[in-house]
Write an enzyme that holds these catalytic residues in place. Structure first.
Site, mmCIF file in Angstrom:
data_model
loop_
_atom_site.group_PDB
_atom_site.id
_atom_site.type_symbol
_atom_site.label_atom_id
_atom_site.label_comp_id
_atom_site.label_asym_id
_atom_site.label_seq_id
_atom_site.Cartn_x
_atom_site.Cartn_y
_atom_site.Cartn_z
ATOM 1 N N TYR A 93 0.814 -1.291 18.391
ATOM 2 C CA TYR A 93 -0.286 -1.282 17.394
ATOM 3 C C TYR A 93 -1.482 -0.383 17.355
ATOM 4 C CZ TYR A 93 -4.662 -3.250 15.278
ATOM 5 O OH TYR A 93 -5.973 -3.284 14.853
ATOM 6 N N PRO A 141 -2.441 -20.809 26.440
ATOM 7 C CA PRO A 141 -1.939 -19.817 27.118
ATOM 8 C C PRO A 141 -2.877 -18.746 27.284
ATOM 9 C CG PRO A 141 -0.969 -19.780 24.984
ATOM 10 C CD PRO A 141 -1.926 -20.770 24.995
ATOM 11 N N VAL A 142 -3.134 -18.417 28.679
ATOM 12 C CA VAL A 142 -3.920 -17.380 29.044
ATOM 13 C C VAL A 142 -3.213 -16.217 29.824
ATOM 14 C CG1 VAL A 142 -5.829 -16.497 30.810
ATOM 15 C CG2 VAL A 142 -6.063 -18.762 29.322
ATOM 16 N N SER A 202 -1.463 -6.367 12.317
ATOM 17 C CA SER A 202 -2.872 -6.277 13.003
ATOM 18 C C SER A 202 -2.374 -7.006 14.513
ATOM 19 C CB SER A 202 -3.651 -6.884 12.327
ATOM 20 O OG SER A 202 -3.576 -8.451 12.438
ATOM 21 N N LYS A 235 -2.387 2.636 14.677
ATOM 22 C CA LYS A 235 -3.701 2.802 14.071
ATOM 23 C C LYS A 235 -4.541 3.965 14.283
ATOM 24 C CE LYS A 235 -5.992 -0.038 12.168
ATOM 25 N NZ LYS A 235 -6.360 -0.441 10.658
ATOM 26 N N THR A 252 -10.023 0.234 14.641
ATOM 27 C CA THR A 252 -10.308 -0.739 15.733
ATOM 28 C C THR A 252 -10.762 -0.136 17.047
ATOM 29 O OG1 THR A 252 -9.125 -1.995 17.193
ATOM 30 C CG2 THR A 252 -7.786 -0.339 16.327
ATOM 31 N N ASP A 253 -11.299 -0.664 17.945
ATOM 32 C CA ASP A 253 -11.761 -0.126 19.152
ATOM 33 C C ASP A 253 -10.464 -0.003 19.965
ATOM 34 O OD1 ASP A 253 -11.001 -2.728 19.742
ATOM 35 O OD2 ASP A 253 -13.009 -3.311 20.983
ATOM 36 N N GLU A 254 -9.294 -0.378 19.605
ATOM 37 C CA GLU A 254 -8.223 -0.370 20.639
ATOM 38 C C GLU A 254 -7.440 1.021 20.524
ATOM 39 O OE1 GLU A 254 -5.314 -3.157 20.704
ATOM 40 O OE2 GLU A 254 -6.602 -4.788 20.109
ATOM 41 N N ILE A 278 0.930 -1.285 0.025
ATOM 42 C CA ILE A 278 -0.077 0.049 0.018
ATOM 43 C C ILE A 278 0.682 1.383 0.049
ATOM 44 C CG2 ILE A 278 -2.027 -1.109 1.228
ATOM 45 C CD1 ILE A 278 -0.969 0.323 3.706
HETATM 46 P P1 NAD Z 1 -4.623 -9.498 9.079
HETATM 47 O O1 NAD Z 1 -3.153 -9.580 9.828
HETATM 48 O O2 NAD Z 1 -5.373 -10.842 9.198
HETATM 49 O O3 NAD Z 1 -4.411 -9.389 7.602
HETATM 50 C C1 NAD Z 1 -3.553 -7.909 7.213
HETATM 51 C C2 NAD Z 1 -3.474 -8.210 5.768
HETATM 52 O O4 NAD Z 1 -2.857 -7.144 5.258
HETATM 53 C C3 NAD Z 1 -2.563 -9.362 5.115
HETATM 54 O O5 NAD Z 1 -3.151 -10.051 4.180
HETATM 55 C C4 NAD Z 1 -1.360 -8.731 4.830
HETATM 56 O O6 NAD Z 1 -0.768 -9.276 3.913
HETATM 57 C C5 NAD Z 1 -1.712 -7.275 4.426
HETATM 58 N N1 NAD Z 1 -0.862 -6.414 4.489
HETATM 59 C C6 NAD Z 1 0.215 -6.031 5.689
HETATM 60 N N2 NAD Z 1 0.807 -5.000 5.224
HETATM 61 C C7 NAD Z 1 0.702 -4.628 3.991
HETATM 62 C C8 NAD Z 1 1.067 -3.653 3.145
HETATM 63 N N3 NAD Z 1 2.107 -2.890 3.599
HETATM 64 N N4 NAD Z 1 0.601 -3.644 2.055
HETATM 65 C C9 NAD Z 1 -0.362 -4.297 1.342
HETATM 66 N N5 NAD Z 1 -0.905 -5.356 2.265
HETATM 67 C C10 NAD Z 1 -0.352 -5.614 3.656
HETATM 68 O O7 NAD Z 1 -5.444 -8.416 9.724
HETATM 69 P P2 NAD Z 1 -7.434 -8.603 10.174
HETATM 70 O O8 NAD Z 1 -7.494 -9.216 11.491
HETATM 71 O O9 NAD Z 1 -7.750 -9.097 8.922
HETATM 72 O O10 NAD Z 1 -7.619 -6.990 10.123
HETATM 73 C C11 NAD Z 1 -7.900 -6.220 8.859
HETATM 74 C C12 NAD Z 1 -7.871 -4.615 9.571
HETATM 75 O O11 NAD Z 1 -9.032 -4.473 10.172
HETATM 76 C C13 NAD Z 1 -6.642 -4.188 10.027
HETATM 77 O O12 NAD Z 1 -6.778 -2.749 9.766
HETATM 78 C C14 NAD Z 1 -7.064 -4.227 11.361
HETATM 79 O O13 NAD Z 1 -6.452 -3.120 12.177
HETATM 80 C C15 NAD Z 1 -8.540 -4.113 11.668
HETATM 81 N N6 NAD Z 1 -9.263 -4.592 12.673
HETATM 82 C C16 NAD Z 1 -8.959 -5.954 12.980
HETATM 83 C C17 NAD Z 1 -9.790 -6.428 14.058
HETATM 84 C C18 NAD Z 1 -9.602 -7.916 14.432
HETATM 85 O O14 NAD Z 1 -10.010 -8.477 15.228
HETATM 86 N N7 NAD Z 1 -8.850 -8.856 13.629
HETATM 87 C C19 NAD Z 1 -10.598 -5.929 14.583
HETATM 88 C C20 NAD Z 1 -10.801 -4.524 14.295
HETATM 89 C C21 NAD Z 1 -10.308 -3.889 13.253
HETATM 90 O O1 DAU Z 2 -9.962 -5.086 19.537
HETATM 91 C C1 DAU Z 2 -9.876 -5.216 18.231
HETATM 92 C C2 DAU Z 2 -8.490 -5.878 17.947
HETATM 93 O O2 DAU Z 2 -8.693 -7.222 18.527
HETATM 94 C C3 DAU Z 2 -7.744 -5.496 16.526
HETATM 95 O O3 DAU Z 2 -7.608 -4.207 16.446
HETATM 96 C C4 DAU Z 2 -6.645 -6.316 16.380
HETATM 97 O O4 DAU Z 2 -6.179 -6.242 15.085
HETATM 98 C C5 DAU Z 2 -6.768 -7.892 16.888
HETATM 99 O O5 DAU Z 2 -5.628 -8.603 16.909
HETATM 100 C C6 DAU Z 2 -7.554 -8.082 18.250
HETATM 101 O O6 DAU Z 2 -6.399 -7.547 19.274
HETATM 102 P P1 DAU Z 2 -6.548 -8.203 20.574
HETATM 103 O O7 DAU Z 2 -5.105 -8.157 21.297
HETATM 104 O O8 DAU Z 2 -7.888 -8.018 21.490
HETATM 105 O O9 DAU Z 2 -6.426 -9.977 20.045
HETATM 106 P P2 DAU Z 2 -5.820 -11.379 20.631
HETATM 107 O O10 DAU Z 2 -6.493 -12.269 19.913
HETATM 108 O O11 DAU Z 2 -4.448 -11.248 20.603
HETATM 109 O O12 DAU Z 2 -6.195 -11.284 22.206
HETATM 110 C C7 DAU Z 2 -7.389 -11.084 22.579
HETATM 111 C C8 DAU Z 2 -7.257 -11.364 24.049
HETATM 112 O O13 DAU Z 2 -6.726 -12.665 24.454
HETATM 113 C C9 DAU Z 2 -6.142 -10.525 24.771
HETATM 114 O O14 DAU Z 2 -6.919 -9.849 26.082
HETATM 115 C C10 DAU Z 2 -4.855 -10.979 24.930
HETATM 116 C C11 DAU Z 2 -5.566 -12.598 25.332
HETATM 117 N N1 DAU Z 2 -4.621 -13.455 24.900
HETATM 118 C C12 DAU Z 2 -4.339 -13.377 23.657
HETATM 119 C C13 DAU Z 2 -3.289 -14.475 23.068
HETATM 120 C C14 DAU Z 2 -2.969 -14.452 21.671
HETATM 121 C C15 DAU Z 2 -4.219 -14.413 25.589
HETATM 122 O O15 DAU Z 2 -4.693 -14.519 26.918
HETATM 123 N N2 DAU Z 2 -3.523 -15.412 25.364
HETATM 124 C C16 DAU Z 2 -2.954 -15.522 24.064
HETATM 125 O O16 DAU Z 2 -2.053 -16.404 23.639
#
Ligand code: NAD
Ligand code: DAU
Length: 356
Positions: A158, A213-214, A83, A162, A132-134, A58
């Site tokens: 992260y 792992p928690v 992400s 964002k 994201t909500d983060e 991008i």
């Molecule tokens: P993901 O990590 O699964 O996928 C990210 C994708 O972006 C991958 O396909 C990767 O190859 C591509 N990418 C990374 N860097 C790039 C670059 N420089 N140029 C082009 N492509 C690139 O992420 P996801 O969980 O699908 O999240 C997608 C979006 O939604 C992100 O912007 C994330 O911040 C947002 N989001 C995710 C969550 C969640 O729970 N996963 C929640 C809220 C918002």
């Molecule tokens: O809230 C939206 C976000 O949710 C997105 O913006 C992010 O891209 C996405 O990765 C996600 O972030 P979190 O950090 O909340 O997701 P994760 O699945 O990594 O972790 C969820 C919760 O679980 C968090 O409180 C951390 C905890 N966790 C996570 C992992 C990987 C554990 O306890 N053990 C683990 O091994």
């Protein structure tokens, strides 16, 4: 035609497949295929002429400019990002590069393209920035949920990257008039999620008889949204969202991490895949906490519900069951993504953690 970025990742791939099935118009999918991007996620669209995949960054302005001029999309839907919070703690630089600099470059090219459009295309164009909500920081147990006017207070690299991207997108609308709409969504789960995130990690580890792992005391709370509901919300915002506005998206399903892990174990016990040990919950292991771990996220979604008529459809219990079933039915996909690089990540993130 729309241009989707990051459409080979978890949410992006779900969105592209949903889009082709529901809207039917062509998609140019720009993705760098980092460790999180996977063309297997898009196998269902491999022979679909409406899906044009382009491997690229991008942040590559020449490439993005060329794609915009060539395909003349009516919208950019921007998912591409680094992400994973834990990876941002181990290596924040890539997050600044993609999420901040990459988004800035994409906005600049989109602005250039949009400035050259004539009406009615110019007025109809949208840049949908997926966030994201983060960015809102962390809530205490009794605090009200985040609204769209909650001040930004990001706590991880992260979230900070964002937040920076959100500000650049906002400024691009305010200063230059680019029709930007931002969505801030809670935790997604569902098919094709890379098993570095809590839900797929727990499913995959449980199947392999490895520890679950928690972090910390397991009492951190997230609001879980089924990915298909997120895709529907993004489509709705694209259709009806007002430029310059942000919309919160959430699942209205706040759960502690321990509750989520126990719920996965209970579903697995019921489904009884052959490799499963008798009581997977015995694998739960409390490990040292994530540094700076946000305690609770919760989303106030009244704006998108009232203004755009969107609501989540999937209940957490049914969505989680569907997700576990999907992973059990796609063990080949799991095998493909749990490669050497994935093992290296597990060693880096969990190797030195031990038990709490
Ligand atoms: P993901 O990590 O699964 O996928 C990210 C994708 O972006 C991958 O396909 C990767 O190859 C591509 N990418 C990374 N860097 C790039 C670059 N420089 N140029 C082009 N492509 C690139 O992420 P996801 O969980 O699908 O999240 C997608 C979006 O939604 C992100 O912007 C994330 O911040 C947002 N989001 C995710 C969550 C969640 O729970 N996963 C929640 C809220 C918002
Ligand atoms: O809230 C939206 C976000 O949710 C997105 O913006 C992010 O891209 C996405 O990765 C996600 O972030 P979190 O950090 O909340 O997701 P994760 O699945 O990594 O972790 C969820 C919760 O679980 C968090 O409180 C951390 C905890 N966790 C996570 C992992 C990987 C554990 O306890 N053990 C683990 O091994």
């Amino acid at each position: 035609m729309i241009l989707v970025t990051g459409g080979a990742g978890f949410i992006g791939a779900n969105f592209v497949l949903d889009w082709l099935a529901s809207e039917g118009t062509p998609v140019v999918n720009l993705d760098r295929l980092t460790y999180a991007g996977n063309l297997e996620n898009l196998a269902a669209a491999a022979k679909d002429a409406r899906h044009i995949f382009v491997k690229g960054d991008i942040g590559d302005r020449a490439l993005v400019g060329k794609l915009l001029r060539e395909h003349q999309p009516r919208a950019v839907v921007h998912f591409a990002a680094e992400s994973h919070v834990d990876r941002s703690i181990h290596g924040p630089a890539e997050f600044v590069q993609t999420n901040v600099v990459g988004t800035f470059n994409l906005l600049e090219e989109a602005r250039d393209y949009w400035s050259g459009l004539r009406e009615p295309e110019r007025g109809r164009f949208r840049f949908l920035h997926v966030s994201t909500d983060e960015v809102y920081g962390s809530l205490g147990a009794g605090d009200p949920a985040f609204t769209e006017s909650t001040p930004y207070a990001p706590n991880s690299p992260y979230a900070a990257s964002k937040a920076a991207a959100d500000h650049l997108a906002r400024a691009c609308h305010h200063t230059y008039g680019l029709p930007v709409v931002t969505t801030n969504c809670s935790n997604n789960y569902g098919p094709y999620q890379f098993p570095e995130k809590l839900i797929p990690l727990v499913i995959v580890n449980a199947l392999e008889g490895k520890s679950l792992p928690v972090y910390g005391d397991g009492g951190n709370v997230r609001d879980w949204l089924y990915v298909g509901d997120h895709c529907a919300a993004v489509r709705r915002v694209l259709q009806k969202g007002r430029p310059g506005e942000a919309y919160n998206i959430g699942g209205n399903a706040e759960k502690t991490n321990l509750d989520v892990v126990n719920a996965i174990c209970a579903i697995l016990e019921e489904l009884r895949p052959s490799s499963l040990i008798p009581h997977p919950s015995s694998l739960i292991t409390f490990v040292p906490d994530r540094p700076g771990h946000d305690r609770r996220y919760a989303m106030d979604t009244r704006k998108i519900e009232a203004e755009l008529g969107w609501k989540p459809r999937e209940k957490f219990e049914s969505g989680l069951r569907r997700t576990v079933e999907w992973y059990l039915a796609h063990l080949d996909w799991v095998g493909g993504v749990t490669s050497g690089a994935y093992r290296d990540w597990l060693d880096l993130n969990y190797g030195q953690r031990g038990r709490a």
